[in-house]
Design a protein around this motif. Sequence first.
Motif, PDB file in Angstrom:
ATOM      1  N   HIS A 437       0.848  -1.202   0.000  1.00  0.00           N
ATOM      2  CA  HIS A 437       0.000   0.000   0.000  1.00  0.00           C
ATOM      3  C   HIS A 437       0.874   1.238   0.000  1.00  0.00           C
ATOM      4  O   HIS A 437       2.085   1.170   0.270  1.00  0.00           O
ATOM      5  CB  HIS A 437      -0.883   0.024   1.260  1.00  0.00           C
ATOM      6  N   VAL A 438       0.294   2.362  -0.357  1.00  0.00           N
ATOM      7  CA  VAL A 438       0.932   3.654  -0.116  1.00  0.00           C
ATOM      8  C   VAL A 438      -0.047   4.477   0.704  1.00  0.00           C
ATOM      9  O   VAL A 438      -1.212   4.640   0.313  1.00  0.00           O
ATOM     10  CB  VAL A 438       1.259   4.391  -1.440  1.00  0.00           C
ATOM     11  N   LYS A 439       0.399   4.928   1.838  1.00  0.00           N
ATOM     12  CA  LYS A 439      -0.442   5.724   2.758  1.00  0.00           C
ATOM     13  C   LYS A 439      -1.748   5.011   3.075  1.00  0.00           C
ATOM     14  O   LYS A 439      -2.814   5.627   3.156  1.00  0.00           O
ATOM     15  CB  LYS A 439      -0.735   7.100   2.173  1.00  0.00           C
ATOM     16  N   GLY A 440      -1.705   3.695   3.161  1.00  0.00           N
ATOM     17  CA  GLY A 440      -2.891   2.948   3.563  1.00  0.00           C
ATOM     18  C   GLY A 440      -3.763   2.476   2.418  1.00  0.00           C
ATOM     19  O   GLY A 440      -4.662   1.658   2.624  1.00  0.00           O
ATOM     20  N   LEU A 441      -3.530   2.972   1.212  1.00  0.00           N
ATOM     21  CA  LEU A 441      -4.363   2.557   0.072  1.00  0.00           C
ATOM     22  C   LEU A 441      -3.626   1.482  -0.744  1.00  0.00           C
ATOM     23  O   LEU A 441      -2.480   1.702  -1.175  1.00  0.00           O
ATOM     24  CB  LEU A 441      -4.694   3.762  -0.819  1.00  0.00           C
TER      25      LEU A 441
END
Length: 786
Positions: A437-441
Motif C-alpha cells: 500500500h501507499v499511505k494505507g491505500l
Amino acid sequence: MTETMTGYNGKIAYIDLTKKEVVVKPLDPEIAEDYIGGTGLSAKLIYDLLSEDDYKKLKKDPYDSVNPIVYATGPVTGTPRPASGRYSVSGISPLTNHWGEGTSGGFFCINLRKSGYDALVITGKSEKPCYILIENGEIKFKDAAKLWGKGTYETQEAIKDQMKINGLRIACIGPAAENLVRYACIMNDEGRAQGRCGLGAIMGSKKLKAIAIQKHSKITGQNKKAILELRKKIDEEKEQLSQLLPIMQYLYGTNLYMDMGMFAGDVPAYYFTESEFPAEILTEKTIKEHLPVFTSGCAGCTIKCAKHTVIVHNSKEIVTDGPEFETVASYGPLCGLFDREQVALAGHLANIYGFDTISSGVSIAFLIYLVKEKIAIDAIKKSLKDIKLEEIDWGNGDLIIKLIKKIALRDGIGDVIAEGVKRMAEKWGVDPELAAHVKGLEIPMHDPRAYAGQALSYMTACCGANHEKGDWFQTEIFGFEAPEFDIINGDNHDITGREKGVMHLQDLRGIDDSAVVCNFHQPSKVSEIAKYVTYASGYDYTPRKLMQAGERIFNLKRVISCKMGITREDDKLPKHVLKVMSSGKTAGLKLDLEDNLKAYYKHREWDWKTGQPTEAKLKELGIIGEGEDIVTDVKLEVTKEEKAELKKLKGKFVPKLKVKALQWEEVFPYLDFIILMANNEVDFFTEFEVADERILFAVSDLPEKEWSWIRIKHGEFSVGRGMIENPTLRLDFKDKSFLMRLLNQDVNIRRAVLTGRIKVKPLGKARVIANFFGLYMNKIGLKLEF
Ligand code: SF4
C-alpha cells in the motif's frame, strides 16, 4: 449570487443527518472559478468546514460524525463533451485516515447535476438507517430500516419500486459499508462503483443507505454550441487515429490491457512477486469467446467501455457488471486465479456486497502470500475460524468467493481482511514493508517496477496509491503527452528529468475529477481541455490558469492530508513491491526513486522535512491569502530545445502519421481488423485487397462494392469509405509483403491499421504475434511474426 452564475446550479446543500436538517447556501463564484467543482470544490468545502478540533477527532476516529462526505458534480458533467458522465465523492478516508476521493460513471451523475445543487455536504449520523431523496429539488429523509442488510442491486430496485418516480437514479451502499469494511464502496446505476478509499463506510457509519435523485433543474449558461463545435473539430482532427485506445476500449473495455500490460511487466501476479502468467486466459477477447459479453456506457459516452459478462452460477444465469481490468487482475493473477467465471463471479459479489475489488484483491492475495511463505502462521490461525489453513492457496477460486462474503460480513478471518493490508500486517505482527500500500491505500494493478513515473505518482498521489490520480503508464504506453507542461513519453524505467511531468499529470487528473469527466477519453491538448471547461463553466480558463487550478486543488488536498498527519515519510513505496524480479519484463530492475522524489518536492515547493506545501506556495495559489493573479499565460509553443528533446525521445518509437477524413462514428462498425492486430497469438483467416497504394477491405454490412479503406502514401494515412470499382490487385497472407512492410516499418505506422471489416474467407492460416501500434510494439520489444 446564484442568478449570475452560469454553468452551475449555484447552490450547496449542507445536510445534517443527526438533526435531519438541510441548510442551502449559495456557491461562491470565486470558489467555483478557483476549484472548478467535483473533488476540487469538495476539498475546498471540507477544508472550510473542518476545525483543528475536528481533525483531532478524525485522527482518532474517521467515523466521527464530523467527517463530511461530499457528493459533487462539475461544470462539464453531462455536457456534450464526450465521456462527461461522472460525479465525485470525497471525505476523510476510513481506510487511509487522510484525504479520500473517487469518481463514478453511469447516469446518477446527470441526476445529481440536475438536482438543483452542485454539491451535497453530508455530516452527522442518523440514529436509524435512512436514505436521502431529492425530489423536485427538495431534500427529504426516508426510512431505510427495510433496506438495511440488502445488497446494492436489490437496494436500488427496492427504492425505485417504493418511490415510483420516473427517471430516479440511486447511489447506495451494501452490507460491507454497513459493517464498516474499510474499503467499502458506493454503487450507482446497478454496478458502477465509486470504488476506492472506503467512502462507502463513511455512509455506513452515518446509517445513510442511499441517495436517490430525480432530475429537476436545468443548467444554464453553458456554451453548448461551442462545446459541440470543439467536439466536432477534435473528432475530425488527427486525434482520432492518435487515440486508437478509445476504440480498443469500446471493443474490449478496460480489460484490453491484460496481455498488453503483462508484456510490459505492468500486471502484478502472485502478490507482486511475479509479472508473467497465462494472460491469454483472461484477456477480454478470450472472455468474449467463451462467455456472452454485452457493452454499455456512461451517459453520453461515445466509447462505451463498460462490459457485462454472463456467467452461470448455481444453475442460474447472472449478468455481471464488468469485470473490468482492475477486478480481473486483482482477483485473477494477483491471487493466482485463472478461471474466468470465478473471477467474474468474485467481481459480481463484491459489487453486491459493495466493496473495492482492488483493495480486497490485494488483501486476499496478501493473506495467501503470508501463508505460502509461512509468515505469521500462528497469528493467522487465531483468526481463521471455519477456514482451513490448507485451503489458503494460490488460485483457489472457491476460497476467494468464500472470503468475499466473510469480508462483507466481517466474519472470522474476513474481519481482519476487511481492514486492508496495512492493518492486517499490524494485527498479525508482520513486517510492514510486506504490506502493498501507499499511505494505507492498496496498490492497484499497475506494478510500480514497470513504470518509474507511475511509481513516483503512487508515492505522491493525493490519496495514496491510485493509478487514476496520475496515470503515467498511459503516457509511456499510449503516448498521452503535453510537452508544454513537461508531460512527455520516454524511458519506462527512468523518470529522471521528467518529475515535473508527473506533477503536472496529477494536476491534470485533478482537473478531470473536478470538471468532472472520465479520463479515458479526452482531448490530448491542454488548450482544448481548457476550452471545454471554459465553455461549460463560463469562466475563462487559459491552459495555464487551468493547470494552476489543478495545482491549487492538488495542494489543498495535500494540506488536508498533512493536517491528518501525513508527512514526507509516507511518500514511499513498501519494499515488497521494489524487490528485484528474477523473470519477466522488469527482471533485474532495481528501482530507487529517492532523487526523483527530491526533484518532485522541489517542483511542488514542498518542505522536504515535513512534506507540507510551503507557505509561499500556498500563498501563490491563494489557499492562504488572496493568491497571485496570472497576468499573462505561458507561451504554449514548444521551444526548439524541447522539440529536439522530443524528437530524440520519439524518433525511435513514433513515426509520423497524418490522418484525413476519418469520422469517428464511421470507425465503430469496421473494427474487426483491429481485433486481429490487437491480440497476440491469434489464428485467423482473412482476405484483403489492394489497389495501388490503397488498401481495401470488404465491408460486409454495406452494399457490394462499397469499401472502407486506408491509404498509406508517403507516410500519410487517410481513411474513408466509398464505392470502388474494380480493385486492381489482390493480396492475401500467402503474399506476405504487406505484413513484411509492417514488420520492417517502412510504412509509417504509429497507431494505424485501423479500419475495415475484413470479409472472412479462409485462404490460409497465419499466426500473428502483433500489437496494435508501432509505439507499443517497440516499447515492449514485440515484433510481428508469422
Ligand atoms: S469511457 Fe467508459 S467509464 Fe468513461 S465515460 Fe465512457 S463508458 Fe464511462
